[in-house]
Design a protein around this motif. Structure first.
Motif, PDB file in Angstrom:
ATOM      1  N   ILE A  58     -12.046  -9.772  -7.842  1.00  0.00           N
ATOM      2  CA  ILE A  58     -11.026  -8.813  -8.270  1.00  0.00           C
ATOM      3  C   ILE A  58     -10.702  -7.845  -7.133  1.00  0.00           C
ATOM      4  CG2 ILE A  58     -10.522  -6.920  -9.862  1.00  0.00           C
ATOM      5  CD1 ILE A  58     -12.280  -8.404 -11.923  1.00  0.00           C
ATOM      6  N   LEU A  59     -11.725  -7.375  -6.443  1.00  0.00           N
ATOM      7  CA  LEU A  59     -11.520  -6.466  -5.315  1.00  0.00           C
ATOM      8  C   LEU A  59     -10.731  -7.142  -4.204  1.00  0.00           C
ATOM      9  CD1 LEU A  59     -12.092  -3.765  -3.886  1.00  0.00           C
ATOM     10  CD2 LEU A  59     -14.199  -4.792  -3.029  1.00  0.00           C
ATOM     11  N   ASN A  60     -11.081  -8.379  -3.866  1.00  0.00           N
ATOM     12  CA  ASN A  60     -10.360  -9.101  -2.812  1.00  0.00           C
ATOM     13  C   ASN A  60      -8.902  -9.321  -3.180  1.00  0.00           C
ATOM     14  OD1 ASN A  60     -12.495  -9.265  -1.045  1.00  0.00           O
ATOM     15  ND2 ASN A  60     -13.236 -11.190  -1.894  1.00  0.00           N
ATOM     16  N   GLU A  61      -8.656  -9.634  -4.442  1.00  0.00           N
ATOM     17  CA  GLU A  61      -7.269  -9.822  -4.887  1.00  0.00           C
ATOM     18  C   GLU A  61      -6.494  -8.513  -4.800  1.00  0.00           C
ATOM     19  OE1 GLU A  61      -4.994 -10.820  -9.030  1.00  0.00           O
ATOM     20  OE2 GLU A  61      -6.854 -11.884  -8.629  1.00  0.00           O
ATOM     21  N   GLU A  62      -7.131  -7.423  -5.176  1.00  0.00           N
ATOM     22  CA  GLU A  62      -6.485  -6.103  -5.108  1.00  0.00           C
ATOM     23  C   GLU A  62      -6.221  -5.700  -3.664  1.00  0.00           C
ATOM     24  OE1 GLU A  62      -4.813  -2.717  -6.813  1.00  0.00           O
ATOM     25  OE2 GLU A  62      -5.540  -4.518  -7.812  1.00  0.00           O
ATOM     26  N   LEU A  63      -7.155  -5.983  -2.765  1.00  0.00           N
ATOM     27  CA  LEU A  63      -6.973  -5.629  -1.356  1.00  0.00           C
ATOM     28  C   LEU A  63      -5.839  -6.422  -0.713  1.00  0.00           C
ATOM     29  CD1 LEU A  63     -10.657  -5.214  -0.130  1.00  0.00           C
ATOM     30  CD2 LEU A  63      -8.956  -3.422  -0.506  1.00  0.00           C
ATOM     31  N   GLN A  64      -5.583  -7.631  -1.205  1.00  0.00           N
ATOM     32  CA  GLN A  64      -4.485  -8.438  -0.671  1.00  0.00           C
ATOM     33  C   GLN A  64      -3.130  -7.819  -1.002  1.00  0.00           C
ATOM     34  OE1 GLN A  64      -4.783 -11.063   1.353  1.00  0.00           O
ATOM     35  NE2 GLN A  64      -6.986 -10.786   1.282  1.00  0.00           N
ATOM     36  N   THR A  65      -3.024  -7.160  -2.145  1.00  0.00           N
ATOM     37  CA  THR A  65      -1.755  -6.560  -2.558  1.00  0.00           C
ATOM     38  C   THR A  65      -1.612  -5.131  -2.064  1.00  0.00           C
ATOM     39  OG1 THR A  65      -2.683  -5.774  -4.655  1.00  0.00           O
ATOM     40  CG2 THR A  65      -1.689  -7.971  -4.639  1.00  0.00           C
ATOM     41  N   PHE A  66      -2.617  -4.599  -1.445  1.00  0.00           N
ATOM     42  CA  PHE A  66      -2.671  -3.212  -1.007  1.00  0.00           C
ATOM     43  C   PHE A  66      -1.897  -3.040   0.298  1.00  0.00           C
ATOM     44  CE2 PHE A  66      -5.287   0.637  -0.021  1.00  0.00           C
ATOM     45  CZ  PHE A  66      -5.129   1.249  -1.254  1.00  0.00           C
ATOM     46  N   ASN A  67      -0.955  -2.115   0.360  1.00  0.00           N
ATOM     47  CA  ASN A  67      -0.211  -1.841   1.594  1.00  0.00           C
ATOM     48  C   ASN A  67      -0.905  -0.693   2.322  1.00  0.00           C
ATOM     49  OD1 ASN A  67       1.558  -1.323   3.640  1.00  0.00           O
ATOM     50  ND2 ASN A  67       3.361  -1.169   2.338  1.00  0.00           N
ATOM     51  N   TRP A  68      -1.573  -1.016   3.413  1.00  0.00           N
ATOM     52  CA  TRP A  68      -2.362  -0.034   4.143  1.00  0.00           C
ATOM     53  C   TRP A  68      -1.502   0.874   5.009  1.00  0.00           C
ATOM     54  CZ3 TRP A  68      -7.210   0.707   2.801  1.00  0.00           C
ATOM     55  CH2 TRP A  68      -7.884  -0.329   2.174  1.00  0.00           C
ATOM     56  N   ASN A  69      -0.235   0.529   5.232  1.00  0.00           N
ATOM     57  CA  ASN A  69       0.610   1.290   6.146  1.00  0.00           C
ATOM     58  C   ASN A  69       1.440   2.366   5.471  1.00  0.00           C
ATOM     59  OD1 ASN A  69      -0.249  -0.204   8.362  1.00  0.00           O
ATOM     60  ND2 ASN A  69       1.194  -1.831   7.892  1.00  0.00           N
ATOM     61  N   GLU A  70       1.364   2.478   4.160  1.00  0.00           N
ATOM     62  CA  GLU A  70       2.128   3.494   3.446  1.00  0.00           C
ATOM     63  C   GLU A  70       1.196   4.316   2.566  1.00  0.00           C
ATOM     64  OE1 GLU A  70       5.494   2.219   1.244  1.00  0.00           O
ATOM     65  OE2 GLU A  70       6.244   0.953   2.846  1.00  0.00           O
ATOM     66  N   VAL A  71       1.591   5.551   2.358  1.00  0.00           N
ATOM     67  CA  VAL A  71       0.856   6.430   1.449  1.00  0.00           C
ATOM     68  C   VAL A  71       1.762   6.752   0.273  1.00  0.00           C
ATOM     69  CG1 VAL A  71      -0.662   7.433   3.190  1.00  0.00           C
ATOM     70  CG2 VAL A  71       1.553   8.474   2.758  1.00  0.00           C
ATOM     71  N   ASP A  72       1.162   7.151  -0.836  1.00  0.00           N
ATOM     72  CA  ASP A  72       1.948   7.520  -2.008  1.00  0.00           C
ATOM     73  C   ASP A  72       2.589   8.884  -1.815  1.00  0.00           C
ATOM     74  OD1 ASP A  72       1.044   5.148  -3.112  1.00  0.00           O
ATOM     75  OD2 ASP A  72      -0.621   6.107  -4.155  1.00  0.00           O
ATOM     76  N   VAL A  73       1.833   9.805  -1.233  1.00  0.00           N
ATOM     77  CA  VAL A  73       2.334  11.157  -0.967  1.00  0.00           C
ATOM     78  C   VAL A  73       2.037  11.490   0.487  1.00  0.00           C
ATOM     79  CG1 VAL A  73       2.166  13.599  -1.581  1.00  0.00           C
ATOM     80  CG2 VAL A  73       1.914  11.865  -3.354  1.00  0.00           C
ATOM     81  N   TYR A  74       3.071  11.818   1.250  1.00  0.00           N
ATOM     82  CA  TYR A  74       2.954  12.150   2.663  1.00  0.00           C
ATOM     83  C   TYR A  74       2.276  13.512   2.806  1.00  0.00           C
ATOM     84  CZ  TYR A  74       4.641  11.486   7.458  1.00  0.00           C
ATOM     85  OH  TYR A  74       4.723  11.264   8.803  1.00  0.00           O
ATOM     86  N   PRO A  75       1.643  13.819   3.948  1.00  0.00           N
ATOM     87  CA  PRO A  75       1.103  15.166   4.140  1.00  0.00           C
ATOM     88  C   PRO A  75       2.208  16.195   3.925  1.00  0.00           C
ATOM     89  CG  PRO A  75       0.447  13.747   5.944  1.00  0.00           C
ATOM     90  CD  PRO A  75       1.416  12.980   5.125  1.00  0.00           C
ATOM     91  N   SER A  76       1.817  17.387   3.491  1.00  0.00           N
ATOM     92  CA  SER A  76       2.838  18.347   3.101  1.00  0.00           C
ATOM     93  C   SER A  76       2.402  19.776   3.384  1.00  0.00           C
ATOM     94  CB  SER A  76       3.116  18.181   1.601  1.00  0.00           C
ATOM     95  OG  SER A  76       4.063  19.100   1.156  1.00  0.00           O
TER      96      SER A  76
END
Length: 158
Positions: free
Chosen positions: A29-47
Motif C-alpha cells: 500500500i505504501l509503495n502504491e501511494e508513493l508512486q502516485t505522490f508528486n514530490w515536486n509540488e506542495v499543497d501550500v507554498y511557504p507564506s
C-alpha cells in the motif's frame, strides 16, 4: 428442473472466485501511494502573514515571492551602493525554507560585472534576510515540509 439445478451448480462453482479477497501488505500500500505522490509540488507554498488573506495557491505563491523580492530590494536601496558604470543585471538566489519556517540562502548566481561593481552584494543579501517577517513553512499532505526555490532579482544601478 434439471436445467435450474445445473444453472445453480455452475453459478456456485464459478462465483467462488468473486469471494476471494486478495491480501495486501502495508508495504504494498505504501509503495502504491508513493508512486502516485508528486514530490515536486506542495499543497501550500511557504507564506508570510501578509499573504494569508489570499485564496488560491498561485496568488499565495506570487505574494510570497513578491514580499521577499521587495524586502531584499528595499534593503539594497537603503544601503548606499556606488558603482562606476550602469548596472542592469539579474541575479538568481536559491533559497531553502525549513520545516520550521527558517529561510536560508543556499546559492547566489552573480554576473562578473556585479561582482566587480558591488563586491559585497552577496553579504548585503544575506544581511537583508535577517530582518524578514515570520515565514510559515510549506505544507504537503498536512505536514510542514522543507522547500527549495529559485528567485530571480533584477539589480539596476546608475
Amino acid at each position: 428442473m434439471k436445467q435450474i439445478y445445473v444453472f445453480i451448480l455452475v453459478t456456485t462453482l464459478t462465483s467462488c472466485e468473486y469471494f476471494n479477497v486478495k491480501k495486501t501488505t502495508p508495504e504494498a500500500i505504501l509503495n502504491e501511494e508513493l508512486q502516485t505522490f508528486n514530490w515536486n509540488e506542495v499543497d501550500v507554498y511557504p507564506s508570510f502573514s501578509a499573504c494569508d488573506s489570499l485564496e488560491t495557491k498561485d496568488e499565495k505563491t506570487a505574494c510570497f515571492t513578491d514580499v521577499l523580492t521587495k524586502h531584499i530590494l528595499r534593503y539594497l536601496e537603503n544601503d548606499s551602493i556606488v558603482v562606476t558604470q550602469d548596472v542592469n543585471e539579474t541575479i538568481y538566489l536559491q533559497f531553502q525554507v525549513s520545516e520550521t519556517g527558517f529561510l536560508s540562502l543556499s546559492d547566489v548566481k552573480l554576473d562578473s560585472l556585479l561582482v566587480q561593481e558591488i563586491p559585497n552584494l552577496e553579504n548585503l543579501i544575506h544581511s537583508s534576510l535577517d530582518s524578514l517577517p515570520k515565514i510559515y513553512p510549506a505544507i504537503k499532505r498536512g505536514q510542514q515540509v522543507k522547500t527549495e526555490f529559485e528567485l530571480p532579482i533584477i539589480i539596476q544601478a546608475n
